[in-house]
Every structure is written in C-alpha cells, then in structure tokens.
Enzyme design. Structure first.
Site, mmCIF file in Angstrom:
data_model
loop_
_atom_site.group_PDB
_atom_site.id
_atom_site.type_symbol
_atom_site.label_atom_id
_atom_site.label_comp_id
_atom_site.label_asym_id
_atom_site.label_seq_id
_atom_site.Cartn_x
_atom_site.Cartn_y
_atom_site.Cartn_z
ATOM 1 N N THR A 132 -8.891 2.985 7.313
ATOM 2 C CA THR A 132 -8.507 1.625 7.700
ATOM 3 C C THR A 132 -7.043 1.538 8.126
ATOM 4 O OG1 THR A 132 -7.942 1.027 5.413
ATOM 5 C CG2 THR A 132 -10.202 0.592 6.135
ATOM 6 N N ALA A 133 -6.352 2.670 8.158
ATOM 7 C CA ALA A 133 -4.917 2.661 8.451
ATOM 8 C C ALA A 133 -4.651 3.211 9.859
ATOM 9 C CB ALA A 133 -4.176 3.450 7.374
ATOM 10 N N TYR A 134 -3.857 4.257 9.963
ATOM 11 C CA TYR A 134 -3.447 4.797 11.253
ATOM 12 C C TYR A 134 -4.661 5.227 12.077
ATOM 13 C CZ TYR A 134 -0.075 7.215 14.351
ATOM 14 O OH TYR A 134 0.695 7.611 15.405
ATOM 15 N N SER A 135 -5.632 5.861 11.439
ATOM 16 C CA SER A 135 -6.825 6.319 12.146
ATOM 17 C C SER A 135 -7.556 5.149 12.802
ATOM 18 C CB SER A 135 -7.761 7.051 11.180
ATOM 19 O OG SER A 135 -8.961 7.433 11.808
ATOM 20 N N ASN A 146 -3.872 8.775 2.226
ATOM 21 C CA ASN A 146 -4.348 8.081 3.424
ATOM 22 C C ASN A 146 -4.577 9.069 4.562
ATOM 23 O OD1 ASN A 146 -4.729 5.407 2.793
ATOM 24 N ND2 ASN A 146 -3.081 4.639 4.091
ATOM 25 N N ASP A 192 0.812 -1.206 0.000
ATOM 26 C CA ASP A 192 0.000 0.000 0.000
ATOM 27 C C ASP A 192 0.854 1.269 0.000
ATOM 28 O OD1 ASP A 192 -2.325 -1.409 -0.084
ATOM 29 O OD2 ASP A 192 -2.904 -1.063 1.992
ATOM 30 N N GLY A 193 2.003 1.236 0.689
ATOM 31 C CA GLY A 193 2.864 2.412 0.710
ATOM 32 C C GLY A 193 3.354 2.787 -0.673
ATOM 33 N N ASP A 244 -0.992 11.662 22.128
ATOM 34 C CA ASP A 244 0.254 11.120 21.585
ATOM 35 C C ASP A 244 0.391 11.415 20.095
ATOM 36 O OD1 ASP A 244 1.012 10.152 24.016
ATOM 37 O OD2 ASP A 244 0.803 8.037 23.518
ATOM 38 N N ALA A 290 -4.486 8.131 22.043
ATOM 39 C CA ALA A 290 -4.173 8.227 23.467
ATOM 40 C C ALA A 290 -4.343 9.659 23.979
ATOM 41 C CB ALA A 290 -2.750 7.737 23.730
#
Length: 307
Positions: A177-180, A136, A67-68, A166, A201
């Site tokens: 669907t990634a970092y979020s 993304n 994906d990257g 954080d 966090a």
C-alpha cells in the site's frame, strides 16, 4: 509487563503523548525506557538506554508518530520481536491504530493482555555486503539527471531479464500500500505471504509488477551502464550513490508483532484511507464526502494529502 520502550517520531512534538504515558506508568508502577539520544525529549522518570538495548529490555514498544516511526520500531525489535503499539501522530497512518485520546484505555488493555498480535514479515536484504531489514519495501531509485536504474533480476539463481526504469520497488504485503502502490503495483492482502517487484516508469525491459513466492530468493544486480542509484529501506536512504553491486533479498515471516485492539475497525479505516488516496480533492472537500458518523474520528491532519 514490567517496562515499556518509547520510540519517538524524530521531529514532531511528542510532549503531550509522552505525558499521558508517563502519568499512566506512574499510576501503574511501570518503568519507561527511551533511546539515550532522546533523553532530552522525555521526563526525567524515563530511563535512557542504548538504542541496541531498547527492544531487548522492554516488554513492549510504543511507537509515537506515523507509519515511518512504526516501521523503525519494528526494525529495532527484529532480532527479538516485541508487541508494538502505534500511537497516531502522522498523516495517513496505515499501520498505527490508536489516537492520543484513546491512549489511556489502550495502555490498560495492553497491560491486561487484552489485544491480538498481528504478525508482519520483513525482507532480509544483503545490500552490497551490508545486512538490512525492511518491513515495507526496499527500493532502488535513480538520482535526478543521471539516467535510469538498470538492473538484472534473478530468482532462485535463474535470470529473468532486466529492468530500465526510474525506480525498482520490492515490497512485502504490508508495503504493497506504500511506494509499490504509488508505482502501479497491486494491493496484496496482509494475510498473504508474497514479495512484489514493481518498476516505476519503466522505459524498457520488464515493465509489469511481479508477485513471487516467499520461498524464492531474489537478486538484483546493477548493470555497468546503470545510472547512479540511491537505495532506500522503508523510505530511509542507506546508500545514496551506488553505481555497481547486488541486492539479495529473502522473505522472513513473523519478524514483527503489531498490537491490534479492534482488527475489524482498523481494516475499515484503512479501506477508507486507500479510497481517499485516489480522490483528487482537497481535505475540506474530502470531509464533506464522508458520512456524518465518520467525520469526527478523522482529524484534519489525517485527511491532509501525505507529504
């Protein structure tokens, strides 16, 4: 379709896949292009061009990686969107559709225009005066040992409040669907136009994910007492020690084009991959949970936990 541009994973061995494409291009009398920096990784028949010219001169791009790599291909063509075909060499691969054994048939279908185009939005961002795009997400992340990301949020010029967390992740529906998602944000249908703001966090301030309209403009401003912050665009660090400044974000529809051959099968595979993320099993245990007819299409690498 006269020429295809190759976008290569920066570190993985792409020799086998490039060989398949090169032999197909020779048979079909099509030219291949690659970034000049990658000329040593491809056969001499592939023409090296400056990175800025790759998407402009190609009729379509072939992303070889995960994906990257796919996100990088989309960003490279954002000023002149071209269809991007993703060949899977990564681990999870929510954007890529084609495995290397399927590539000859996929290239023939690409040539015959026997495919659909999946449109993708991006975030057009002004990061402390630098213009960048993210398909993304864009994220503000605290550096270890330096405290918290502390930033105020304004939408269409109206101040909403502040975050102390954080990390702060602003994503497209594709990036949901990634970092979020990892930070506790909602899954957003790719058919939806929206921007998601998710704190990771949170210590105080705004603590819940926020879903905004694509017409709204977003401004994040670091507070004077914020920790030193790294800024990531689609997982790529673009500023590793920001202590002040603003990030202005606008949603831009139809900024990228992804080739799809079987949208229904693609969605089914992604649903399965998302469900696997929430299971605390090792790869060999995961394979045993799959029905027999689904085990074979998934290689061991696809079921490995993402790094």
């Amino acid at each position: 379709m006269a020429g295809l541009g190759l976008v290569l994973h920066p570190t993985r061995d792409v020799t086998e896949v490039v060989g398949i494409i090169e032999r197909w291009a020779t048979r079909n009398r099509k030219s291949l292009l690659v970034r000049a920096e990658d000329r040593h990784r491809v056969p001499a028949t592939v023409e090296p061009v400056p990175e800025a010219e790759l998407a402009t001169r190609a009729d379509a791009l072939i992303s070889i990686g995960g994906d990257g790599t796919m996100l990088g291909a989309l960003r490279s063509a954002v000023r002149d969107p071209k269809p991007v075909l993703g060949v899977h060499l990564g681990r999870l691969g929510f954007l890529v559709e084609v495995a290397p054994p399927e590539l000859p048939e996929a290239l023939s279908r690409l040539l015959a225009k026997d495919f659909t185009v999946e449109s993708h939005a991006c975030l057009a961002c002004d990061v402390c005066g630098d213009d960048v795009v993210a398909f993304n997400d864009i994220a503000l992340i605290r550096q270890p040992g330096s405290g918290f990301v502390t930033a105020t949020l304004a939408v269409d010029g109206q101040r909403y409040g502040y975050y102390r967390c954080d990390a702060l992740v602003i994503s497209t529906p594709t990036g949901s669907t990634a970092y979020s998602y990892a930070a506790g944000g909602p899954l957003v249908s790719p058919a939806t136009h929206a921007v998601v703001v998710t704190p990771s966090a949170p210590m105080s301030g705004i603590s819940r994910p926020l879903v905004l309209s694509p017409e709204e403009t977003i401004r994040l401003e670091l507070r004077p007492h914020s920790a030193s912050v790294a800024v990531e665009m689609d997982g790529v660090v673009i500023n590793d020690a920001a202590t002040e400044g603003t990030v202005d974000i606008r949603y831009r529809p139809d900024a990228g084009q992804v080739v799809r051959f079987d949208p229904v099968r693609y969605q089914e595979r992604n649903q399965l991959k998302l469900s696997l993320l929430d299971l605390p099993f090792l790869p060999d245990q995961l394979r045993e949970l799959l029905p027999e007819e689904l085990r074979q299409p998934y290689t061991q690498r696809e079921l490995d936990p993402p790094c």
